[in-house]
Design a protein around this motif. Structure first.
Motif, PDB file in Angstrom:
ATOM      1  N   VAL A 154      70.683   2.971   9.504  1.00 28.41           N
ATOM      2  CA  VAL A 154      70.554   4.412   9.737  1.00 28.41           C
ATOM      3  C   VAL A 154      71.919   5.017  10.037  1.00 28.41           C
ATOM      4  O   VAL A 154      72.576   4.655  11.012  1.00 28.41           O
ATOM      5  CB  VAL A 154      69.582   4.702  10.901  1.00 28.41           C
ATOM      6  CG1 VAL A 154      69.581   6.194  11.234  1.00 28.41           C
ATOM      7  CG2 VAL A 154      68.179   4.239  10.556  1.00 28.41           C
ATOM      8  N   ARG A 155      72.353   5.941   9.191  1.00 25.55           N
ATOM      9  CA  ARG A 155      73.618   6.660   9.409  1.00 25.55           C
ATOM     10  C   ARG A 155      73.393   8.015  10.060  1.00 25.55           C
ATOM     11  O   ARG A 155      74.211   8.486  10.839  1.00 25.55           O
ATOM     12  CB  ARG A 155      74.355   6.861   8.076  1.00 25.55           C
ATOM     13  CG  ARG A 155      74.822   5.560   7.431  1.00 25.55           C
ATOM     14  CD  ARG A 155      75.584   5.830   6.141  1.00 25.55           C
ATOM     15  NE  ARG A 155      76.757   6.670   6.377  1.00 25.55           N
ATOM     16  CZ  ARG A 155      76.861   7.942   5.982  1.00 25.55           C
ATOM     17  NH1 ARG A 155      75.865   8.532   5.339  1.00 25.55           N
ATOM     18  NH2 ARG A 155      77.955   8.615   6.214  1.00 25.55           N
ATOM     19  N   ARG A 156      72.283   8.646   9.679  1.00 26.23           N
ATOM     20  CA  ARG A 156      71.932   9.945  10.251  1.00 26.23           C
ATOM     21  C   ARG A 156      70.412  10.051  10.291  1.00 26.23           C
ATOM     22  O   ARG A 156      69.703   9.380   9.533  1.00 26.23           O
ATOM     23  CB  ARG A 156      72.452  11.107   9.392  1.00 26.23           C
ATOM     24  CG  ARG A 156      73.937  11.162   9.174  1.00 26.23           C
ATOM     25  CD  ARG A 156      74.362  12.423   8.439  1.00 26.23           C
ATOM     26  NE  ARG A 156      73.786  12.524   7.102  1.00 26.23           N
ATOM     27  CZ  ARG A 156      74.057  13.502   6.229  1.00 26.23           C
ATOM     28  NH1 ARG A 156      74.897  14.471   6.573  1.00 26.23           N
ATOM     29  NH2 ARG A 156      73.508  13.528   5.029  1.00 26.23           N
ATOM     30  N   LEU A 172      66.081  21.865  17.656  1.00 31.24           N
ATOM     31  CA  LEU A 172      66.969  20.884  17.038  1.00 31.24           C
ATOM     32  C   LEU A 172      68.405  21.064  17.514  1.00 31.24           C
ATOM     33  O   LEU A 172      69.098  20.087  17.810  1.00 31.24           O
ATOM     34  CB  LEU A 172      66.890  20.995  15.515  1.00 31.24           C
ATOM     35  CG  LEU A 172      65.556  20.563  14.900  1.00 31.24           C
ATOM     36  CD1 LEU A 172      65.476  20.988  13.442  1.00 31.24           C
ATOM     37  CD2 LEU A 172      65.364  19.058  15.027  1.00 31.24           C
ATOM     38  N   ARG A 173      68.857  22.300  17.600  1.00 29.65           N
ATOM     39  CA  ARG A 173      70.213  22.559  18.090  1.00 29.65           C
ATOM     40  C   ARG A 173      70.385  21.995  19.499  1.00 29.65           C
ATOM     41  O   ARG A 173      71.400  21.364  19.820  1.00 29.65           O
ATOM     42  CB  ARG A 173      70.497  24.060  18.103  1.00 29.65           C
ATOM     43  CG  ARG A 173      70.687  24.695  16.732  1.00 29.65           C
ATOM     44  CD  ARG A 173      71.164  26.128  16.864  1.00 29.65           C
ATOM     45  NE  ARG A 173      71.183  26.799  15.570  1.00 29.65           N
ATOM     46  CZ  ARG A 173      70.199  27.569  15.100  1.00 29.65           C
ATOM     47  NH1 ARG A 173      69.092  27.752  15.828  1.00 29.65           N
ATOM     48  NH2 ARG A 173      70.305  28.138  13.922  1.00 29.65           N
ATOM     49  N   ARG A 174      69.391  22.217  20.338  1.00 30.62           N
ATOM     50  CA  ARG A 174      69.485  21.768  21.726  1.00 30.62           C
ATOM     51  C   ARG A 174      69.473  20.250  21.830  1.00 30.62           C
ATOM     52  O   ARG A 174      69.995  19.691  22.793  1.00 30.62           O
ATOM     53  CB  ARG A 174      68.330  22.364  22.533  1.00 30.62           C
ATOM     54  CG  ARG A 174      68.427  23.868  22.701  1.00 30.62           C
ATOM     55  CD  ARG A 174      67.244  24.408  23.466  1.00 30.62           C
ATOM     56  NE  ARG A 174      67.315  25.856  23.602  1.00 30.62           N
ATOM     57  CZ  ARG A 174      66.396  26.593  24.209  1.00 30.62           C
ATOM     58  NH1 ARG A 174      65.325  26.011  24.731  1.00 30.62           N
ATOM     59  NH2 ARG A 174      66.529  27.892  24.300  1.00 30.62           N
ATOM     60  N   THR A 175      68.882  19.586  20.854  1.00 31.27           N
ATOM     61  CA  THR A 175      68.824  18.130  20.858  1.00 31.27           C
ATOM     62  C   THR A 175      70.102  17.520  20.294  1.00 31.27           C
ATOM     63  O   THR A 175      70.349  16.330  20.453  1.00 31.27           O
ATOM     64  CB  THR A 175      67.593  17.644  20.052  1.00 31.27           C
ATOM     65  OG1 THR A 175      66.419  18.275  20.573  1.00 31.27           O
ATOM     66  CG2 THR A 175      67.402  16.145  20.163  1.00 31.27           C
ATOM     67  N   GLU A 178      72.956  19.028  13.815  1.00 39.60           N
ATOM     68  CA  GLU A 178      73.817  19.968  13.099  1.00 39.60           C
ATOM     69  C   GLU A 178      72.966  20.679  12.058  1.00 39.60           C
ATOM     70  O   GLU A 178      72.347  20.021  11.208  1.00 39.60           O
ATOM     71  CB  GLU A 178      74.964  19.214  12.414  1.00 39.60           C
ATOM     72  CG  GLU A 178      75.852  18.452  13.379  1.00 39.60           C
ATOM     73  CD  GLU A 178      76.847  17.548  12.674  1.00 39.60           C
ATOM     74  OE1 GLU A 178      76.770  17.432  11.420  1.00 39.60           O
ATOM     75  OE2 GLU A 178      77.690  16.942  13.364  1.00 39.60           O
ATOM     76  N   ILE A 179      72.902  21.993  12.136  1.00 39.66           N
ATOM     77  CA  ILE A 179      72.060  22.761  11.226  1.00 39.66           C
ATOM     78  C   ILE A 179      72.742  22.852   9.863  1.00 39.66           C
ATOM     79  O   ILE A 179      73.914  23.225   9.756  1.00 39.66           O
ATOM     80  CB  ILE A 179      71.771  24.159  11.781  1.00 39.66           C
ATOM     81  CG1 ILE A 179      71.134  24.045  13.177  1.00 39.66           C
ATOM     82  CG2 ILE A 179      70.850  24.926  10.843  1.00 39.66           C
ATOM     83  CD1 ILE A 179      69.857  23.238  13.229  1.00 39.66           C
ATOM     84  N   GLY A 180      71.993  22.486   8.821  1.00 36.40           N
ATOM     85  CA  GLY A 180      72.532  22.451   7.468  1.00 36.40           C
ATOM     86  C   GLY A 180      72.026  23.589   6.601  1.00 36.40           C
ATOM     87  O   GLY A 180      71.559  24.615   7.107  1.00 36.40           O
ATOM     88  N   PRO A 181      72.080  23.413   5.294  1.00 37.72           N
ATOM     89  CA  PRO A 181      71.734  24.484   4.365  1.00 37.72           C
ATOM     90  C   PRO A 181      70.224  24.683   4.215  1.00 37.72           C
ATOM     91  O   PRO A 181      69.416  23.815   4.562  1.00 37.72           O
ATOM     92  CB  PRO A 181      72.341  23.997   3.046  1.00 37.72           C
ATOM     93  CG  PRO A 181      72.273  22.503   3.155  1.00 37.72           C
ATOM     94  CD  PRO A 181      72.560  22.197   4.600  1.00 37.72           C
ATOM     95  N   VAL A 182      69.866  25.847   3.694  1.00 33.54           N
ATOM     96  CA  VAL A 182      68.489  26.114   3.285  1.00 33.54           C
ATOM     97  C   VAL A 182      68.321  25.603   1.861  1.00 33.54           C
ATOM     98  O   VAL A 182      69.154  25.890   0.985  1.00 33.54           O
ATOM     99  CB  VAL A 182      68.166  27.623   3.359  1.00 33.54           C
ATOM    100  CG1 VAL A 182      66.796  27.914   2.753  1.00 33.54           C
ATOM    101  CG2 VAL A 182      68.222  28.099   4.801  1.00 33.54           C
ATOM    102  N   PHE A 194      70.822  17.701  10.624  1.00 32.19           N
ATOM    103  CA  PHE A 194      71.259  16.306  10.642  1.00 32.19           C
ATOM    104  C   PHE A 194      71.704  15.895  12.047  1.00 32.19           C
ATOM    105  O   PHE A 194      72.390  16.656  12.742  1.00 32.19           O
ATOM    106  CB  PHE A 194      72.435  16.105   9.681  1.00 32.19           C
ATOM    107  CG  PHE A 194      72.121  16.473   8.254  1.00 32.19           C
ATOM    108  CD1 PHE A 194      71.503  15.561   7.405  1.00 32.19           C
ATOM    109  CD2 PHE A 194      72.442  17.732   7.759  1.00 32.19           C
ATOM    110  CE1 PHE A 194      71.213  15.892   6.096  1.00 32.19           C
ATOM    111  CE2 PHE A 194      72.155  18.072   6.446  1.00 32.19           C
ATOM    112  CZ  PHE A 194      71.538  17.155   5.614  1.00 32.19           C
ATOM    113  N   LEU A 195      71.331  14.684  12.422  1.00 34.97           N
ATOM    114  CA  LEU A 195      71.787  14.104  13.678  1.00 34.97           C
ATOM    115  C   LEU A 195      72.638  12.884  13.335  1.00 34.97           C
ATOM    116  O   LEU A 195      72.117  11.843  12.919  1.00 34.97           O
ATOM    117  CB  LEU A 195      70.595  13.686  14.539  1.00 34.97           C
ATOM    118  CG  LEU A 195      70.904  13.294  15.986  1.00 34.97           C
ATOM    119  CD1 LEU A 195      71.334  14.530  16.784  1.00 34.97           C
ATOM    120  CD2 LEU A 195      69.694  12.643  16.643  1.00 34.97           C
ATOM    121  N   PRO A 196      73.973  12.995  13.452  1.00 33.26           N
ATOM    122  CA  PRO A 196      74.852  11.867  13.104  1.00 33.26           C
ATOM    123  C   PRO A 196      74.583  10.660  13.998  1.00 33.26           C
ATOM    124  O   PRO A 196      74.115  10.798  15.135  1.00 33.26           O
ATOM    125  CB  PRO A 196      76.260  12.426  13.344  1.00 33.26           C
ATOM    126  CG  PRO A 196      76.102  13.913  13.322  1.00 33.26           C
ATOM    127  CD  PRO A 196      74.736  14.181  13.865  1.00 33.26           C
TER     128      PRO A 196
END
Length: 211
Positions: A154-156, A172-175, A178-182, A194-196
């Motif tokens: 698992v990378r992300r 998700l932001r609070r956790t 990183e918010i990505g594209p629509v 995404f969570l690195p």
């Protein structure tokens, strides 16, 4: 999909499939409660899951019009796959959430350019409750993070909530996501997040941020 038969659009071998399974069993929480992670049983759990997905609050799950039998069929199909998995989460023997994990590249999401090998896809549906617990999503994230970290492939972690679901994006932001594209995924307009792995490891070691 089998890894030996999979190829990229250029004809080169595709990256090996990610094992998206999670270890099952009870996990003690810091507050003394016990979270139990068990494979969803399509036969035994269909009625419970149906009661959750038809609630108005679960409209973004996309199963509001399904019958109990249709829910059973959906999760029997998921259970037959090697790349997608469903789990019922219980807290002190009380069902509290439906969790799905999958190899993002073996899903329609894998057609999106932003998705990479090693991306673990996750869907999480909390059970309805009359007494919501503040910070419960963060509590689950902290409890589940070590299970994902234990998988070296698992990378992300990647999630794809409905683009209209601003409440989910804020959680998700609070956790730490990183918010990505629509993007458009199988007829759904979703916002990727995404969570690195580095953040996932910190979450597993230090506990989730409050929400």
């Amino acid at each position: 999909m089998t890894t030996d038969a999979a190829t990229t659009s250029e004809g080169a071998p595709a990256a090996p499939a990610l094992d998206a399974r999670l270890p099952e069993g009870p996990r003690p929480l810091p507050d003394g409660r016990v979270l139990d992670v068990r494979r969803l049983d399509p036969e035994a759990d269909a009625a419970l899951v149906h009661a959750w997905v038809v609630e108005p609050r679960a409209r973004y799950w996309g199963m509001a019009d399904r019958t109990v039998e249709q829910v059973r069929e959906v999760y029997a199909y998921v259970d037959s796959l090697s790349t997608h998995h469903a789990y019922l989460l219980r807290l002190d023997d009380r069902p509290v959430a439906l969790l799905q994990t999958y190899d993002a590249q073996a899903d329609p999401l894998g057609e999106v350019d932003a998705v990479e090998p090693g991306d673990l896809g996750i869907h999480l549906l909390l059970a309805p409750t009359e007494d919501p617990e503040r910070g419960f999503t963060a509590l689950l994230a902290a409890a589940l993070a070590p299970l994902a970290v234990g998988n070296t492939g698992v990378r992300r972690v990647v999630v794809e909530p409905d683009a209209r679901n601003e409440a989910a994006a804020e959680r998700l932001r609070r956790t730490g996501f990183e918010i990505g594209p629509v993007v458009d995924v199988a007829g759904k307009t979703a916002r990727l997040a995404f969570l690195p792995r580095a953040v996932l490891e910190a979450l597993a070691g230090a506990g989730a941020p409050g929400r």
